[in-house]
Design a protein around this motif. Structure first.
Motif, PDB file in Angstrom:
ATOM      1  N   ASN A  88      61.609  73.610  28.152  1.00 49.02           N
ATOM      2  CA  ASN A  88      61.472  72.378  27.376  1.00 49.02           C
ATOM      3  C   ASN A  88      60.191  71.625  27.683  1.00 49.02           C
ATOM      4  N   ALA A  89      59.385  72.157  28.588  1.00 47.50           N
ATOM      5  CA  ALA A  89      58.167  71.457  29.002  1.00 47.50           C
ATOM      6  C   ALA A  89      57.150  71.427  27.872  1.00 47.50           C
ATOM      7  N   ARG A  90      56.463  70.317  27.803  1.00 45.05           N
ATOM      8  CA  ARG A  90      55.364  70.129  26.855  1.00 45.05           C
ATOM      9  C   ARG A  90      54.181  69.626  27.657  1.00 45.05           C
ATOM     10  N   LEU A  91      52.992  69.902  27.180  1.00 47.87           N
ATOM     11  CA  LEU A  91      51.786  69.453  27.867  1.00 47.87           C
ATOM     12  C   LEU A  91      50.974  68.550  26.967  1.00 47.87           C
ATOM     13  N   LEU A  92      50.486  67.483  27.544  1.00 44.71           N
ATOM     14  CA  LEU A  92      49.549  66.596  26.867  1.00 44.71           C
ATOM     15  C   LEU A  92      48.215  66.763  27.573  1.00 44.71           C
ATOM     16  N   VAL A  93      47.183  67.110  26.834  1.00 41.77           N
ATOM     17  CA  VAL A  93      45.844  67.325  27.363  1.00 41.77           C
ATOM     18  C   VAL A  93      45.018  66.100  26.993  1.00 41.77           C
ATOM     19  N   VAL A  94      44.520  65.370  28.006  1.00 43.86           N
ATOM     20  CA  VAL A  94      43.794  64.123  27.769  1.00 43.86           C
ATOM     21  C   VAL A  94      42.400  64.226  28.389  1.00 43.86           C
ATOM     22  N   GLY A  95      41.370  64.101  27.564  1.00 44.56           N
ATOM     23  CA  GLY A  95      39.996  64.202  28.029  1.00 44.56           C
ATOM     24  C   GLY A  95      39.389  62.844  28.339  1.00 44.56           C
ATOM     25  N   TYR A  96      38.566  62.807  29.389  1.00 42.87           N
ATOM     26  CA  TYR A  96      37.864  61.592  29.815  1.00 42.87           C
ATOM     27  C   TYR A  96      36.402  61.925  30.065  1.00 42.87           C
ATOM     28  N   ALA A  97      35.573  60.904  30.144  1.00 46.67           N
ATOM     29  CA  ALA A  97      34.152  61.079  30.454  1.00 46.67           C
ATOM     30  C   ALA A  97      33.670  59.889  31.266  1.00 46.67           C
ATOM     31  N   SER A  98      32.522  60.069  31.873  1.00 46.54           N
ATOM     32  CA  SER A  98      31.885  59.021  32.659  1.00 46.54           C
ATOM     33  C   SER A  98      31.351  57.933  31.728  1.00 46.54           C
ATOM     34  N   PRO A  99      31.255  56.687  32.192  1.00 45.07           N
ATOM     35  CA  PRO A  99      30.667  55.645  31.362  1.00 45.07           C
ATOM     36  C   PRO A  99      29.144  55.688  31.310  1.00 45.07           C
ATOM     37  N   ARG A 100      28.526  56.572  32.085  1.00 47.50           N
ATOM     38  CA  ARG A 100      27.068  56.675  32.057  1.00 47.50           C
ATOM     39  C   ARG A 100      26.627  57.330  30.760  1.00 47.50           C
ATOM     40  N   GLY A 101      25.551  56.819  30.215  1.00 46.23           N
ATOM     41  CA  GLY A 101      25.056  57.353  28.941  1.00 46.23           C
ATOM     42  C   GLY A 101      25.658  56.592  27.778  1.00 46.23           C
ATOM     43  N   SER A 102      25.429  57.100  26.588  1.00 44.92           N
ATOM     44  CA  SER A 102      25.916  56.387  25.395  1.00 44.92           C
ATOM     45  C   SER A 102      27.416  56.596  25.224  1.00 44.92           C
ATOM     46  N   GLY A 103      28.059  55.604  24.684  1.00 50.45           N
ATOM     47  CA  GLY A 103      29.496  55.681  24.432  1.00 50.45           C
ATOM     48  C   GLY A 103      29.839  56.794  23.472  1.00 50.45           C
ATOM     49  N   GLU A 104      28.997  56.988  22.447  1.00 49.36           N
ATOM     50  CA  GLU A 104      29.256  58.036  21.457  1.00 49.36           C
ATOM     51  C   GLU A 104      29.175  59.427  22.095  1.00 49.36           C
ATOM     52  N   ALA A 105      28.151  59.643  22.925  1.00 50.89           N
ATOM     53  CA  ALA A 105      28.012  60.944  23.588  1.00 50.89           C
ATOM     54  C   ALA A 105      29.189  61.211  24.514  1.00 50.89           C
ATOM     55  N   ASN A 106      29.621  60.202  25.234  1.00 47.29           N
ATOM     56  CA  ASN A 106      30.750  60.380  26.139  1.00 47.29           C
ATOM     57  C   ASN A 106      32.055  60.581  25.398  1.00 47.29           C
ATOM     58  N   ALA A 107      32.234  59.925  24.265  1.00 45.10           N
ATOM     59  CA  ALA A 107      33.440  60.141  23.460  1.00 45.10           C
ATOM     60  C   ALA A 107      33.490  61.596  22.978  1.00 45.10           C
ATOM     61  N   LEU A 108      32.349  62.104  22.519  1.00 44.83           N
ATOM     62  CA  LEU A 108      32.298  63.495  22.066  1.00 44.83           C
ATOM     63  C   LEU A 108      32.531  64.463  23.226  1.00 44.83           C
ATOM     64  N   LEU A 109      31.959  64.157  24.391  1.00 44.29           N
ATOM     65  CA  LEU A 109      32.136  65.021  25.549  1.00 44.29           C
ATOM     66  C   LEU A 109      33.599  65.046  25.991  1.00 44.29           C
ATOM     67  N   SER A 110      34.286  63.907  25.960  1.00 40.73           N
ATOM     68  CA  SER A 110      35.698  63.898  26.356  1.00 40.73           C
ATOM     69  C   SER A 110      36.534  64.701  25.361  1.00 40.73           C
ATOM     70  N   GLN A 111      36.177  64.672  24.075  1.00 46.90           N
ATOM     71  CA  GLN A 111      36.870  65.494  23.075  1.00 46.90           C
ATOM     72  C   GLN A 111      36.627  66.979  23.322  1.00 46.90           C
ATOM     73  N   LEU A 112      35.373  67.328  23.615  1.00 47.59           N
ATOM     74  CA  LEU A 112      35.036  68.728  23.869  1.00 47.59           C
ATOM     75  C   LEU A 112      35.755  69.245  25.119  1.00 47.59           C
ATOM     76  N   ARG A 113      35.794  68.463  26.163  1.00 47.82           N
ATOM     77  CA  ARG A 113      36.496  68.875  27.374  1.00 47.82           C
ATOM     78  C   ARG A 113      37.976  69.108  27.096  1.00 47.82           C
TER      79      ARG A 113
END
Length: 156
Positions: free
Chosen positions: A81-106
């Motif tokens: 019955n186990a389910r997994l939630l995969v949640v990506g994060y990124a560092s606040p260094r750099g642009s917010g847009e680049a980090n948002a995309l990087l957390s999605q890619l990860r």
């Protein structure tokens, strides 16, 4: 009378006063009474979230990350019955847009690796949170694989 002999006499008097004070006597602590052996503690519950860490500005899965992915896949296989939630994060260094995309890619890379390890896509859900304010180091460059044995799976 010079100043040096007076200073030397004062120092000797101070030392003599210290030597006359008796040191307090401390009795040793009594030995604890023998007790019945306590039962062994219950095994620690496995953490509900497995962190997978990344190098700066990278979404490559290294050997340590692969070990965490293998453990997550094992948990899902062991608990039907186990389910997994995969949640990506990124560092606040750099642009917010680049980090948002990087957390999605990860998050996507971890999701794909879990599917490749035999975890059914129906048991996975993925999301990203983007930059992690206040976290500058390794803990901000992560994907968390959260185990939820009760939640229904939703694919995203």
């Amino acid at each position: 009378m010079t100043f040096r002999p007076v200073l030397a006499a004062a120092a000797l008097l101070a030392l003599a006063a210290c030597a006359q004070e008796a040191a307090p006597v401390v009795a040793p602590a009594p030995a604890p009474a023998p007790q019945a052996q306590a039962p062994a503690p219950a095994p620690a519950e496995r953490p509900r979230a497995l962190p997978i860490f990344f190098e700066p500005w990278s979404a490559d899965i290294g050997p340590q990350a692969q070990a965490a992915l293998d453990e997550a896949a094992e948990r899902v296989r062991a608990a039907p019955n186990a389910r997994l939630l995969v949640v990506g994060y990124a560092s606040p260094r750099g642009s917010g847009e680049a980090n948002a995309l990087l957390s999605q890619l990860r998050a996507r890379k971890v999701y794909d690796a879990l599917v490749a390890a035999g975890v059914p896509a129906a048991k996975l859900r993925r999301t990203s949170r983007g930059p992690t304010p206040g976290m500058e180091d390794l803990e901000s460059r992560r994907v968390e694989v959260r185990v939820d044995e009760a939640a229904p799976a939703r694919r995203r």
